[in-house]
Design a protein around this motif. Structure first.
Motif: not given
Length: 336
Positions: A26-42
């Motif tokens: 995930y860190d290298k972008g080999i597995l896809n992690s989706v980000s969003y335009d609106l604020p998302v707090i985990g």
């Protein structure tokens, strides 16, 4: 007494290899992690359960709901329903999940939803045009990349002192803490000294872009039923017993004991789905039942109203750092 789980350490090494490889992909972008335009707090943790995620989500809801259109998304642990589900105040906990139902009952104007698939859940929530989305228990869900991460770790059970599963309770290596923007040590004694805070900081070693905060549990001075409330100081052992289905009831027990209340305790596993036989036994108790707010959500439609009471809790920041925490959250939201 030695911990027999440490005999499982070779399996923890294997677990470390698997989870470490997954995170690296995930860190290298080999597995896809989706980000969003609106604020998302985990909001999440590295340890298994019991770090105070629900009080943290409630704190954020209370802080934000008057000025922003807020939505929260949980997986709805141990619910009987599947897929995306909007939570309504009158739903049974078995369908919505106890914690999401608790959020909705406290903040009925907030859009609360459950979905084990966080991408699908966010896609559905976007139809309601929220200003900000709160993701509950989302630290290991790498398919989604929140714009801001809050990592929780409990006082006396720091992730830095734990081992990976199955020898310990870590879901991933403590190196995962590097993804956090904020680290919060929860369930601290309210009188935690500056020296103890310094020792914990030296253990955690937050990065230059990370803020470290300390919080305690603030218990209400009242207990509540569907239609009644009583002062906690009026709760007597002769009249009440305690029923819990939470990961770590120890802080609650210690607080009640400090109040001079040591009721008979019926302890169940975290998020326990009470069977009909168990409900019948509880109904037959000659005492009123005192429970947590989360457990109340699972019991309120199955135990008669006059028998069931709950004790609310809130998260409280120590060392006058509340304003600093809220500023970081608002800066992130406003920047997005």
């Amino acid at each position: 007494m030695p911990n027999p789980r440490k005999l499982l350490f070779p399996f923890s090494v294997l677990y470390h290899v698997v989870t470490g490889l997954r995170n690296k992909l995930y860190d290298k972008g080999i597995l896809n992690s989706v980000s969003y335009d609106l604020p998302v707090i985990g909001v999440g943790n590295l340890n298994m359960g019991g770090t105070g995620k629900s009080p943290m989500i409630e704190y954020l809801l209370k802080m934000l709901h008057k000025d922003f259109k807020v939505a929260s998304l949980s997986r709805g642990y141990k619910r009987e329903s599947k897929g995306f589900q909007l939570v309504e105040t009158d739903q049974p906990a078995a369908r919505a999940g106890d914690e999401p139902l608790q959020f909705k009952n406290k903040f009925p104007e907030v859009t609360v939803a459950v979905d084990a698939d966080r991408r699908e859940g966010i896609r559905e929530l976007q139809k309601f045009s929220p200003d900000v989305i709160l993701l509950d228990d989302a630290f290991q869900h790498r398919k989604v990349k929140p714009g801001f991460y809050i990592l929780l770790t409990a006082y006396g059970d720091l992730y830095t002192d734990d081992l990976l599963l199955p020898a310990g309770n870590l879901r991933e290596s403590s190196a995962g803490a590097e993804r956090a923007d904020i680290i919060i040590v929860t369930k601290c004694p309210s009188d935690l000294s500056s020296e103890d805070m310094k020792k914990i900081r030296e253990k955690i070693k937050p990065g230059s872009q990370q803020d470290l905060f300390f919080t305690s549990i603030n218990y209400s001075d009242k207990v509540y039923s569907h239609k009644d409330e009583r002062l906690l100081e009026d709760v007597s052992v002769a009249e009440y017993c305690l029923v819990t289905g939470i990961a770590n009831p120890k802080p609650l027990l210690e607080y009640l004991e400090a109040m001079g209340i040591s009721p008979e305790h019926f302890k169940f596993p975290d998020h326990h789905n009470f069977s009909e036989k168990e409900i019948q036994k509880l109904q037959q108790l000659p005492k009123k039942i005192l429970t947590t707010e989360k457990d109340f959500m699972r019991l309120k439609d199955r135990i008669r109203n006059e028998q069931l009471y709950y004790l609310p809790i809130e998260m409280e920041f120590l060392n006058d750092r509340k304003a600093k925490f809220e500023k970081r959250i608002l800066d992130f939201i406003n920047k997005k």
